[in-house]
Design a protein around this motif. Structure first.
Motif, mmCIF file in Angstrom:
data_model
loop_
_atom_site.group_PDB
_atom_site.id
_atom_site.type_symbol
_atom_site.label_atom_id
_atom_site.label_comp_id
_atom_site.label_asym_id
_atom_site.label_seq_id
_atom_site.Cartn_x
_atom_site.Cartn_y
_atom_site.Cartn_z
ATOM 1 N N ILE A 153 -12.802 4.950 -23.488
ATOM 2 C CA ILE A 153 -13.869 4.117 -22.955
ATOM 3 C C ILE A 153 -14.437 3.095 -23.965
ATOM 4 C CG2 ILE A 153 -16.444 4.261 -22.251
ATOM 5 C CD1 ILE A 153 -16.020 7.037 -21.350
ATOM 6 N N GLU A 154 -14.446 1.774 -23.370
ATOM 7 C CA GLU A 154 -14.942 0.838 -24.364
ATOM 8 C C GLU A 154 -16.363 0.851 -24.974
ATOM 9 O OE1 GLU A 154 -14.431 -2.948 -22.380
ATOM 10 O OE2 GLU A 154 -12.365 -2.528 -21.766
ATOM 11 N N PRO A 155 -16.521 0.296 -26.035
ATOM 12 C CA PRO A 155 -17.854 0.542 -26.546
ATOM 13 C C PRO A 155 -18.919 -0.391 -25.862
ATOM 14 C CG PRO A 155 -16.497 -0.588 -28.122
ATOM 15 C CD PRO A 155 -15.597 -0.131 -27.140
ATOM 16 N N ILE A 156 -20.240 -0.098 -25.834
ATOM 17 C CA ILE A 156 -21.074 -0.863 -25.158
ATOM 18 C C ILE A 156 -21.040 -2.211 -25.446
ATOM 19 C CG2 ILE A 156 -23.093 -0.672 -26.489
ATOM 20 C CD1 ILE A 156 -24.671 0.145 -24.088
ATOM 21 N N SER A 157 -21.389 -3.208 -24.449
ATOM 22 C CA SER A 157 -21.473 -4.621 -25.038
ATOM 23 C C SER A 157 -21.985 -5.161 -23.693
ATOM 24 C CB SER A 157 -19.813 -5.340 -25.265
ATOM 25 O OG SER A 157 -19.176 -5.063 -23.964
ATOM 26 N N ASP A 158 -22.288 -6.733 -24.042
ATOM 27 C CA ASP A 158 -22.911 -7.334 -23.026
ATOM 28 C C ASP A 158 -21.995 -8.277 -22.286
ATOM 29 O OD1 ASP A 158 -25.580 -6.705 -23.900
ATOM 30 O OD2 ASP A 158 -25.604 -8.511 -25.369
ATOM 31 N N ILE A 159 -22.260 -8.572 -20.896
ATOM 32 C CA ILE A 159 -21.453 -9.179 -20.265
ATOM 33 C C ILE A 159 -21.705 -10.707 -20.329
ATOM 34 C CG2 ILE A 159 -20.554 -9.470 -17.727
ATOM 35 C CD1 ILE A 159 -21.416 -6.715 -17.161
ATOM 36 N N ARG A 160 -20.587 -11.445 -20.635
ATOM 37 C CA ARG A 160 -20.962 -12.911 -20.946
ATOM 38 C C ARG A 160 -21.430 -13.417 -19.555
ATOM 39 N NH1 ARG A 160 -15.418 -12.800 -22.489
ATOM 40 N NH2 ARG A 160 -14.949 -14.318 -20.890
ATOM 41 N N ILE A 161 -22.095 -14.438 -19.655
ATOM 42 C CA ILE A 161 -22.625 -15.225 -18.368
ATOM 43 C C ILE A 161 -21.675 -15.930 -17.373
ATOM 44 C CG2 ILE A 161 -23.050 -17.496 -19.491
ATOM 45 C CD1 ILE A 161 -25.699 -15.761 -17.148
ATOM 46 N N ASP A 162 -20.612 -16.157 -17.999
ATOM 47 C CA ASP A 162 -19.452 -16.883 -17.096
ATOM 48 C C ASP A 162 -18.923 -15.812 -16.190
ATOM 49 O OD1 ASP A 162 -18.392 -15.757 -19.300
ATOM 50 O OD2 ASP A 162 -16.694 -17.234 -19.323
ATOM 51 N N GLN A 163 -18.762 -14.404 -16.952
ATOM 52 C CA GLN A 163 -18.212 -13.353 -16.081
ATOM 53 C C GLN A 163 -19.061 -13.077 -14.854
ATOM 54 O OE1 GLN A 163 -17.592 -10.618 -19.081
ATOM 55 N NE2 GLN A 163 -15.493 -11.006 -19.331
ATOM 56 N N ILE A 164 -20.522 -13.052 -15.368
ATOM 57 C CA ILE A 164 -21.499 -12.621 -14.172
ATOM 58 C C ILE A 164 -21.206 -13.795 -13.194
ATOM 59 C CG2 ILE A 164 -24.156 -12.503 -13.789
ATOM 60 C CD1 ILE A 164 -24.377 -11.247 -16.457
ATOM 61 N N ASN A 165 -21.483 -14.878 -13.428
ATOM 62 C CA ASN A 165 -21.373 -16.348 -12.556
ATOM 63 C C ASN A 165 -20.000 -16.133 -11.746
ATOM 64 O OD1 ASN A 165 -23.675 -17.103 -13.247
ATOM 65 N ND2 ASN A 165 -22.909 -18.801 -14.703
ATOM 66 N N GLU A 166 -18.943 -15.596 -12.299
ATOM 67 C CA GLU A 166 -17.648 -15.661 -11.492
ATOM 68 C C GLU A 166 -17.744 -14.351 -10.420
ATOM 69 O OE1 GLU A 166 -13.608 -16.275 -10.563
ATOM 70 O OE2 GLU A 166 -14.992 -17.588 -11.968
ATOM 71 N N LEU A 167 -18.339 -13.348 -10.812
ATOM 72 C CA LEU A 167 -18.441 -12.015 -10.090
ATOM 73 C C LEU A 167 -19.433 -12.623 -8.882
ATOM 74 C CD1 LEU A 167 -18.460 -9.221 -12.622
ATOM 75 C CD2 LEU A 167 -16.549 -9.839 -10.861
ATOM 76 N N MET A 168 -20.482 -13.100 -9.004
ATOM 77 C CA MET A 168 -21.638 -13.447 -8.273
ATOM 78 C C MET A 168 -21.354 -14.535 -7.173
ATOM 79 S SD MET A 168 -25.132 -12.608 -10.166
ATOM 80 C CE MET A 168 -25.960 -12.649 -8.765
ATOM 81 N N PHE A 169 -20.658 -15.660 -7.734
ATOM 82 C CA PHE A 169 -20.666 -16.657 -6.880
ATOM 83 C C PHE A 169 -19.263 -16.995 -6.266
ATOM 84 C CE2 PHE A 169 -24.477 -17.211 -9.591
ATOM 85 C CZ PHE A 169 -25.428 -17.024 -8.553
ATOM 86 N N ASN A 170 -18.095 -16.518 -7.090
ATOM 87 C CA ASN A 170 -16.825 -16.791 -6.536
ATOM 88 C C ASN A 170 -16.254 -15.823 -5.911
ATOM 89 O OD1 ASN A 170 -16.946 -19.581 -7.563
ATOM 90 N ND2 ASN A 170 -16.106 -18.984 -9.521
ATOM 91 N N PRO A 171 -16.540 -15.411 -4.645
ATOM 92 C CA PRO A 171 -15.931 -14.169 -3.806
ATOM 93 C C PRO A 171 -14.472 -14.385 -3.792
ATOM 94 C CG PRO A 171 -17.371 -15.533 -2.451
ATOM 95 C CD PRO A 171 -17.280 -16.196 -3.815
ATOM 96 N N LYS A 172 -13.612 -13.428 -3.812
ATOM 97 C CA LYS A 172 -12.358 -13.586 -3.602
ATOM 98 C C LYS A 172 -11.622 -13.053 -2.441
ATOM 99 C CE LYS A 172 -11.219 -13.386 -8.526
ATOM 100 N NZ LYS A 172 -10.756 -12.814 -9.812
#
Length: 172
Positions: A153-172
């Protein structure tokens, strides 16, 4: 020898806070052992009497009740009744309304001031510190494993803002 003269042990005391000892005459006593007596470890602890916080709580509650009753008597009884009771010096009745009103306004203004200070201490939504600060944890850059072993399991970390924008605003 003490029993012959009708005396009790000098270390026993009658008290509302007592530990019952079953003696011949069935009299309840509190026994204060000497410091060199090493008994079974049961019995009275070294801390005797009420705790300080209990005393302060009791005195505070009694004082509050008495002050409330005095305030209500002063605020609601007519002046001639107070004079009949022998009370001739008291504050103006104006203060019966002014003090509670001032207290309530002080509380309301304190809460408003507290909320305002929190708004001032919060950075604006466009501030860069809303995205990154001293507690930000970057994810570790581990490449994919060549063999198909289980990945930890990966250690806890913050999600970068570009990844959040990619997931929320660019549906695949």
């Amino acid at each position: 020898m003490l029993e012959d003269k009708g005396w009790e042990d000098p270390r026993s005391v009658n008290s509302p806070r007592r530990i019952l000892s079953f003696s011949k005459n069935r009299k309840a006593t509190v026994f204060f052992p000497d410091s060199d007596d090493k008994g079974s470890g049961f019995g009275v602890s070294g801390d005797q009497g009420p705790k300080t916080s209990e005393v302060y709580g009791f005195v505070g509650s009694i004082t509050t009740v008495v002050a409330t009753v005095l305030f209500l008597v002063w605020a609601y009884l007519p002046e001639h009744w107070l004079h009949a009771l022998g009370i001739v010096y008291y504050p103006s009745r104006y203060w019966a309304l002014a003090v509670p009103a001032y207290a309530m306004m002080t509380i309301v203004l304190a809460v408003g001031f507290y909320i305002g200070l929190n708004f001032l201490a919060t950075p604006s939504p466009t501030s860069f510190s809303m995205i990154y600060d001293e507690f930000t944890r970057e994810p570790l850059r581990n490449g994919p494993s060549i063999d198909n072993d289980e990945q930890p399991i990966e250690p806890i970390s913050d999600i970068r803002i570009d990844q959040i924008n990619e997931l929320m605003f660019n549906p695949k």
